[in-house]
Enzyme design. Structure first.
Site, PDB file in Angstrom:
ATOM      1  N   CYS A   1       4.458   0.209  -4.304  1.00 37.42           N
ATOM      2  CA  CYS A   1       5.141  -1.078  -4.254  1.00 37.42           C
ATOM      3  C   CYS A   1       6.418  -0.969  -5.084  1.00 37.42           C
ATOM      4  O   CYS A   1       6.459  -0.268  -6.081  1.00 37.42           O
ATOM      5  CB  CYS A   1       4.336  -2.252  -4.797  1.00 37.42           C
ATOM      6  SG  CYS A   1       2.822  -2.585  -3.917  1.00 37.42           S
TER       7      CYS A   1
ATOM      8  N   ARG B   1       8.842   3.170  -1.554  1.00 37.22           N
ATOM      9  CA  ARG B   1       7.654   2.990  -2.394  1.00 37.22           C
ATOM     10  C   ARG B   1       6.520   2.250  -1.668  1.00 37.22           C
ATOM     11  O   ARG B   1       5.439   2.083  -2.209  1.00 37.22           O
ATOM     12  CB  ARG B   1       8.023   2.203  -3.656  1.00 37.22           C
ATOM     13  CG  ARG B   1       9.064   2.895  -4.500  1.00 37.22           C
ATOM     14  CD  ARG B   1       9.440   2.037  -5.677  1.00 37.22           C
ATOM     15  NE  ARG B   1       8.337   1.909  -6.589  1.00 37.22           N
ATOM     16  CZ  ARG B   1       8.085   2.724  -7.597  1.00 37.22           C
ATOM     17  NH1 ARG B   1       8.886   3.735  -7.819  1.00 37.22           N
ATOM     18  NH2 ARG B   1       7.062   2.531  -8.381  1.00 37.22           N
TER      19      ARG B   1
ATOM     20  N   TRP C   1       2.986  -1.693  -0.738  1.00 31.78           N
ATOM     21  CA  TRP C   1       2.038  -0.684  -0.256  1.00 31.78           C
ATOM     22  C   TRP C   1       0.680  -1.300  -0.544  1.00 31.78           C
ATOM     23  O   TRP C   1       0.271  -1.400  -1.700  1.00 31.78           O
ATOM     24  CB  TRP C   1       2.248   0.621  -1.021  1.00 31.78           C
ATOM     25  CG  TRP C   1       1.453   1.760  -0.483  1.00 31.78           C
ATOM     26  CD1 TRP C   1       1.814   2.604   0.524  1.00 31.78           C
ATOM     27  CD2 TRP C   1       0.166   2.204  -0.938  1.00 31.78           C
ATOM     28  NE1 TRP C   1       0.823   3.534   0.732  1.00 31.78           N
ATOM     29  CE2 TRP C   1      -0.194   3.318  -0.146  1.00 31.78           C
ATOM     30  CE3 TRP C   1      -0.717   1.767  -1.921  1.00 31.78           C
ATOM     31  CZ2 TRP C   1      -1.396   3.998  -0.318  1.00 31.78           C
ATOM     32  CZ3 TRP C   1      -1.918   2.452  -2.093  1.00 31.78           C
ATOM     33  CH2 TRP C   1      -2.244   3.553  -1.291  1.00 31.78           C
TER      34      TRP C   1
ATOM     35  N   ASN D   1       3.678  -4.738  -8.996  1.00 38.15           N
ATOM     36  CA  ASN D   1       3.297  -3.384  -8.582  1.00 38.15           C
ATOM     37  C   ASN D   1       2.165  -2.954  -9.502  1.00 38.15           C
ATOM     38  O   ASN D   1       2.331  -2.942 -10.716  1.00 38.15           O
ATOM     39  CB  ASN D   1       4.506  -2.451  -8.726  1.00 38.15           C
ATOM     40  CG  ASN D   1       4.122  -0.979  -8.665  1.00 38.15           C
ATOM     41  OD1 ASN D   1       3.143  -0.618  -8.019  1.00 38.15           O
ATOM     42  ND2 ASN D   1       4.886  -0.139  -9.324  1.00 38.15           N
ATOM     43  N   GLY D   2       1.011  -2.605  -8.916  1.00 38.29           N
ATOM     44  CA  GLY D   2      -0.127  -2.171  -9.741  1.00 38.29           C
ATOM     45  C   GLY D   2      -1.390  -2.864  -9.271  1.00 38.29           C
ATOM     46  O   GLY D   2      -1.459  -3.344  -8.134  1.00 38.29           O
TER      47      GLY D   2
ATOM     48  N   GLU E   1       2.823  24.136   0.556  1.00 35.67           N
ATOM     49  CA  GLU E   1       3.873  23.117   0.613  1.00 35.67           C
ATOM     50  C   GLU E   1       4.320  22.883   2.066  1.00 35.67           C
ATOM     51  O   GLU E   1       4.544  21.750   2.476  1.00 35.67           O
ATOM     52  CB  GLU E   1       5.043  23.552  -0.294  1.00 35.67           C
ATOM     53  CG  GLU E   1       6.278  22.683  -0.245  1.00 35.67           C
ATOM     54  CD  GLU E   1       6.051  21.239  -0.665  1.00 35.67           C
ATOM     55  OE1 GLU E   1       4.943  20.873  -1.108  1.00 35.67           O
ATOM     56  OE2 GLU E   1       6.990  20.441  -0.516  1.00 35.67           O
TER      57      GLU E   1
ATOM     58  N   LYS F   1       4.046  19.305   4.054  1.00 39.20           N
ATOM     59  CA  LYS F   1       5.166  18.618   4.718  1.00 39.20           C
ATOM     60  C   LYS F   1       4.782  18.264   6.150  1.00 39.20           C
ATOM     61  O   LYS F   1       5.037  17.159   6.612  1.00 39.20           O
ATOM     62  CB  LYS F   1       6.415  19.506   4.775  1.00 39.20           C
ATOM     63  CG  LYS F   1       7.154  19.802   3.499  1.00 39.20           C
ATOM     64  CD  LYS F   1       7.741  18.627   2.793  1.00 39.20           C
ATOM     65  CE  LYS F   1       6.752  18.024   1.874  1.00 39.20           C
ATOM     66  NZ  LYS F   1       7.019  18.018   0.472  1.00 39.20           N
TER      67      LYS F   1
ATOM     68  N   GLU G   1       2.148  15.405   6.270  1.00 35.32           N
ATOM     69  CA  GLU G   1       2.526  14.084   5.752  1.00 35.32           C
ATOM     70  C   GLU G   1       3.582  13.371   6.577  1.00 35.32           C
ATOM     71  O   GLU G   1       3.589  12.149   6.627  1.00 35.32           O
ATOM     72  CB  GLU G   1       2.930  14.146   4.274  1.00 35.32           C
ATOM     73  CG  GLU G   1       4.263  14.785   3.985  1.00 35.32           C
ATOM     74  CD  GLU G   1       4.654  14.647   2.517  1.00 35.32           C
ATOM     75  OE1 GLU G   1       5.205  15.612   1.967  1.00 35.32           O
ATOM     76  OE2 GLU G   1       4.433  13.581   1.917  1.00 35.32           O
TER      77      GLU G   1
ATOM     78  N   HIS H   1     -12.927  33.938   6.852  1.00 38.58           N
ATOM     79  CA  HIS H   1     -14.204  33.423   6.342  1.00 38.58           C
ATOM     80  C   HIS H   1     -14.472  32.009   6.845  1.00 38.58           C
ATOM     81  O   HIS H   1     -15.037  31.195   6.132  1.00 38.58           O
ATOM     82  CB  HIS H   1     -14.215  33.478   4.813  1.00 38.58           C
ATOM     83  CG  HIS H   1     -14.082  34.882   4.305  1.00 38.58           C
ATOM     84  ND1 HIS H   1     -15.147  35.732   4.160  1.00 38.58           N
ATOM     85  CD2 HIS H   1     -12.982  35.604   3.961  1.00 38.58           C
ATOM     86  CE1 HIS H   1     -14.722  36.901   3.726  1.00 38.58           C
ATOM     87  NE2 HIS H   1     -13.405  36.853   3.604  1.00 38.58           N
TER      88      HIS H   1
ATOM     89  N   LYS I   1       6.256   6.973  -2.243  1.00 40.93           N
ATOM     90  CA  LYS I   1       6.831   8.115  -2.956  1.00 40.93           C
ATOM     91  C   LYS I   1       6.192   8.327  -4.324  1.00 40.93           C
ATOM     92  O   LYS I   1       5.820   9.430  -4.668  1.00 40.93           O
ATOM     93  CB  LYS I   1       8.333   7.963  -3.099  1.00 40.93           C
ATOM     94  CG  LYS I   1       8.930   9.201  -3.740  1.00 40.93           C
ATOM     95  CD  LYS I   1      10.291   9.503  -3.252  1.00 40.93           C
ATOM     96  CE  LYS I   1      10.773  10.844  -3.742  1.00 40.93           C
ATOM     97  NZ  LYS I   1      10.189  11.976  -2.993  1.00 40.93           N
TER      98      LYS I   1
HETATM   99  C1  F6R Z   1       4.845  15.303  -1.017  1.00 41.18           C
HETATM  100  C2  F6R Z   1       5.094  14.468  -2.165  1.00 41.18           C
HETATM  101  C3  F6R Z   1       3.976  14.203  -3.105  1.00 41.18           C
HETATM  102  C4  F6R Z   1       4.479  14.275  -4.547  1.00 41.18           C
HETATM  103  C5  F6R Z   1       3.375  13.853  -5.505  1.00 41.18           C
HETATM  104  C6  F6R Z   1       3.791  14.000  -6.958  1.00 41.18           C
HETATM  105  O1  F6R Z   1       5.985  15.481  -0.254  1.00 41.18           O
HETATM  106  O2  F6R Z   1       6.170  13.979  -2.345  1.00 41.18           O
HETATM  107  O3  F6R Z   1       2.932  15.087  -2.892  1.00 41.18           O
HETATM  108  O4  F6R Z   1       4.901  15.577  -4.803  1.00 41.18           O
HETATM  109  O5  F6R Z   1       3.038  12.525  -5.256  1.00 41.18           O
HETATM  110  O6  F6R Z   1       4.907  13.226  -7.260  1.00 41.18           O
HETATM  111  P1  F6R Z   1       5.726  13.482  -8.588  1.00 41.18           P
HETATM  112  O7  F6R Z   1       6.367  14.816  -8.450  1.00 41.18           O
HETATM  113  O8  F6R Z   1       6.729  12.376  -8.657  1.00 41.18           O
HETATM  114  O9  F6R Z   1       4.745  13.467  -9.706  1.00 41.18           O
END
Ligand code: F6R
Length: 601
Positions: free
Chosen positions: A2, A29, A76, A102-103, A475, A479, A482, A498, A596
């Site tokens: 949020c 967010r 969110w 937010n929370g 990674e 990507k 997600e 395995h 994010k």
């Molecule tokens: C994936 C992504 C998340 C963040 C994770 C940690 O693309 O963005 O997996 O990497 O939420 O976020 P930070 O780095 O802000 O602690």
């Protein structure tokens, strides 16, 4: 998760448009619903609904609404479905108070029952609405809005960043912070509060990050902050943020994610130019003197941390990698002679903050690797190393991964220097990294786009590698799942036999990361195994290496050393995920169910 925003100006303006722009910046967010509340001479005007900011704001004509004080929210969903009623702002029975939050207010159920018994009528299923009714209840008993706000705060438990307007005090925005991020933007003729820095930059680059337990109010010309009933002196807490407002705009790209992929050479160059040799050397000494070393982070940041953890083996340092949300399993180990490297782009991820707090409580020294100046993580660590990636708005981390890898490679080299290793080749490689990444984009963007057209029909994909290639495979798979919602899994290539290989049949995509040349032969055996099952084999390979001939599709990347390769070899995988998402009609900047910065546990 949020995003919240609140502003109070000395004169009236088209505040609806201003709030809409703030919401557009905060939208990464959470984007289940959006809403605004504006103080008008007739009372508080609330406009809110389910949907993205652009839809809600044009549906309700945000841009035409005038006023001088207002709050805004992008959601969110945690408590209650994403619909109009549950969208923020939330108000009290009389409609004089509006709250954005937010929370999670953990004790909202008991507060709600208490307030219902006193005759309050609730409209939504959210935890947030209790705050508006609590304030109303205290105002009914004769308290001023400021007193009522403080009394209401004393009743709630949990994580919150709050912004509140009350038509009885039309020129104030009340705010409070506990665990969820909140900053004050300091202006001339206005002041504001917001969940993050990019949202503030349109108005000011002077900010005060709030600390847990702080609350207060802003007027157009003053800022009042308290903690536990005592006034807090904020005069020396103003930080100048070195980001420009333009950096937080899309600048002609279709999506922030694509812009941020293309910004990587620049972001790397700034990070490398900003390395502080003395700080690196202090941290390297800390690591070498530690009894145990931990590398902690979530998601992409965890994977960047893994490159460092695996790299340290070269110097016989057995660091323990910890996914932030799993920290409690390791808690028994934490001790005064230990050092943790905590990696977090935002510096606000609650799981990482919690892990760091638990570590520090037991005397572990924490080194933060973060992109956000004065973030909670930066403030709560013993030393800070900053990546200088600029604001990252796309939900999927891209430039922050590559800059984290680069910074950690510099730290790795510093450790090596102290133990007498020859780190000159790595330092030379680091200097070349921005150019190598530029080349990785240039060489592979067209083929990523073309391959995406094939991959969009796949339900699943494997990402296989070995050794230092594994964080890149992890990674890359993250990507893909997600933003494209294609089920993607990363495995050590040997491990694929395995179990995972059972899924492989004709045309099943398997992506191999060849970033560690010492493991090439073994990885080629795994390629052959997959080809025997008619898999569609794809490789990210060193430029000019004949390994490319063994694969159906190839992304070529100029080769550095296996640690630095993590930053360059990930680039085609970022592009592949991006173009697959676009080919499938997804919005890569706003993947479903994600936000994010994850500020709920
Ligand atoms: C994936 C992504 C998340 C963040 C994770 C940690 O693309 O963005 O997996 O990497 O939420 O976020 P930070 O780095 O802000 O602690």
């Amino acid at each position: 998760m949020c995003g919240i925003f609140g502003i109070t100006l000395s004169s009236e303006t088209t505040i609806g448009a201003l709030l809409r722009r703030a919401l557009e910046r905060l939208e990464y967010r959470g984007y289940d619903s959006a809403g605004i509340a504006i103080v008008t001479p007739q009372g508080i005007l609330i406009r809110k609904d389910a949907g993205k900011v652009a839809e809600v704001s044009s549906r309700y004509g945000f841009d035409q609404i005038r006023g001088a004080t207002g709050v805004a929210h992008t959601r969110w969903a945690t408590h209650g479905k994403p619909n109009q009623i549950n969208a923020h702002p939330h108000s009290d029975c009389s409609g004089t108070i509006a709250v954005v939050h937010n929370g999670i207010i953990e004790n909202y159920e008991e507060l709600k029952s208490e307030l219902i018994a006193k005759g309050h009528v609730f409209k939504s299923e959210t935890d947030t609405e209790v705050f508006a009714h609590l304030m109303e209840e205290y105002e009914r008993s004769g308290l001023t809005p400021w007193e009522a706000f403080k009394r209401a705060l004393s009743r709630i438990r949990g994580a919150y960043a709050l912004a509140v307007v009350d038509s009885r005090e039309p020129n104030k925005v009340f705010f409070a912070r506990n665990l969820s991020p909140l900053i004050i933007g300091v202006g001339d003729g206005f002041n504001l509060v917001a969940s993050d820095i990019p949202t503030v930059l349109e108005h000011t680059n002077r900010v005060i990050p709030l600390r847990d337990g702080e609350y207060g109010y802003i007027t157009p010309s003053s800022i009042v902050v308290e903690h536990d009933g005592v006034a807090v002196d904020i005069s020396d807490r103003v930080q100048l943020i070195p980001w420009s407002a333009d950096q937080a705009l899309r600048g002609g790209y279709q999506h922030f994610m694509l812009k941020e992929i293309h910004e990587q050479p620049e972001a790397l160059a700034s990070t490398i130019a900003g390395l502080e040799p003395r700080r690196l050397s202090e941290v390297a000494e800390m690591l070498l003197n530690a009894k145990r070393v931990y590398v902690v982070g979530a998601g992409t940041s965890y994977y960047a941390g893994l490159t460092f953890q695996l790299g340290l083996i070269e110097y016989r340092i057995a660091a323990i990698p910890i996914i932030s949300s799993e920290y409690s399993t390791y808690e028994g180990l934490f001790d005064v002679d230990d050092v943790a490297v905590a990696v977090s782009q935002s510096g606000e991820t609650i799981d990482t903050i919690r892990a760091v707090r638990a570590m520090r409580e037991r005397g572990v020294k924490v080194v933060a690797v973060t992109n956000v100046v004065a973030s909670t993580l930066a403030r709560e660590s013993d030393a800070v190393l900053y990546t200088r990636a600029g604001p990252e708005i796309g939900v999927a981390a891209t430039k922050t991964f590559t800059t984290q890898v680069a910074l950690l490679a510099a730290l790795h080299a510093q450790v090596g220097r102290i133990v007498g290793a020859d780190v000159e080749p790595r330092m030379q490689g680091l200097k070349r990294l921005p150019e190598v990444v530029r080349k990785a984009i240039e060489l592979n963007e067209g083929s990523a786009k073309a391959l995406a057209e094939r991959l969009k029909a796949s339900a699943s994909a494997y990402y296989l590698s070995r050794g230092l290639g594994m964080p890149v495979a992890l990674e890359g798979a993250l990507k893909m799942k997600e933003i494209a919602y294609v089920h993607a899994e990363a495995y050590p290539a040997g491990e694929s036999k395995h179990g995972p290989i059972a899924l492989v049949e004709s045309k099943f995509p398997v992506i191999f990361v060849f970033s560690d040349p010492s493991l090439k032969e073994k990885l080629l055996n795994n390629v052959a195994e997959m080809q025997a099952r008619e898999a569609l084999t794809i490789g990210v390979v060193p430029r000019g290496d004949d390994v490319g001939k063994k694969l159906k599709y190839v992304f070529e990347v100029p080769h550095l050393d296996p640690l630095l390769n993590s930053a360059a070899f990930v680039v085609p995988l970022q592009l592949l995920a991006y173009y697959t998402a676009v080919a499938l009609g997804r919005d890569p900047d706003k993947p479903r169910n994600l936000a994010k910065t994850v500020t709920v546990e």
